[in-house]
Design a protein around this motif. Structure first.
Motif: not given
Length: 167
Positions: A131-134, A137-141, A161-165
């Motif tokens: 998902f992405q939180v506008p 501006g962060q995307e979680f994978l 759990q989630a990963q981001s940049l």
């Protein structure tokens, strides 16, 4: 009962089969919606069934459909690897998009009486999510976690759990 093939529910989500069933009589209204994806052999790979049962709508004298807004609505959900992308239009603008698979069951009661609506039971596992939180501006994978509730108005998120940049 109505069957629909190749139902598209969003820009990126479609289902091979769907079924809508509605039954109303003197005891009330029961209905369900099923969304099913199948593989090349016809085996189900993803599905969700939502069932509704209420006495709010009833046939009176066999001819008149009447509504009693004081009655509760029982809702049941059963999901197996359900495609969360279908929910994207409902979660905007909180999320730009949402993807993943949802597996589990839930039972809830919606009541028009103040404070009587509740989740009787719920246990869903989210896997292969994104998902992405506008706002940030962060995307979680690689999102995964457990959503649970028992005789409550609250949903608890556990083992999320989630990963981001950035980590």
């Amino acid at each position: 009962q109505l069957g629909i093939e190749a139902l598209r529910t969003g820009a990126t989500v479609d289902y091979d089969q769907s079924h809508i069933r509605v039954h109303a009589d003197a005891s009330g209204l029961q209905g369900s919606l099923a969304l099913i994806d199948v593989d090349e052999n016809g085996n189900a790979t993803s599905s969700m069934k939502v069932s509704v049962d209420t006495e709010q709508l009833q046939w009176t004298d066999g001819w008149w459909l009447t509504r009693d807004g004081s009655k509760p609505v029982n809702i049941a959900v059963d999901a197996t690897r359900f495609k969360l992308g279908m929910l994207s239009p409902m979660v905007q603008p909180l999320f730009s998009y949402v993807e993943g698979e949802l597996t589990g069951k839930a039972q809830a009661v919606w009541s028009p009486a103040e404070g009587k609506s509740r989740i009787k039971s719920m246990s869903f596992y989210v896997d292969n999510g994104a998902f992405q939180v506008p706002v940030i501006g962060q995307e979680f994978l690689q999102v995964r976690g457990l959503l649970q509730a028992a005789d409550s108005e609250r949903i608890y998120v556990e083992r999320f759990q989630a990963q981001s940049l950035t980590g």
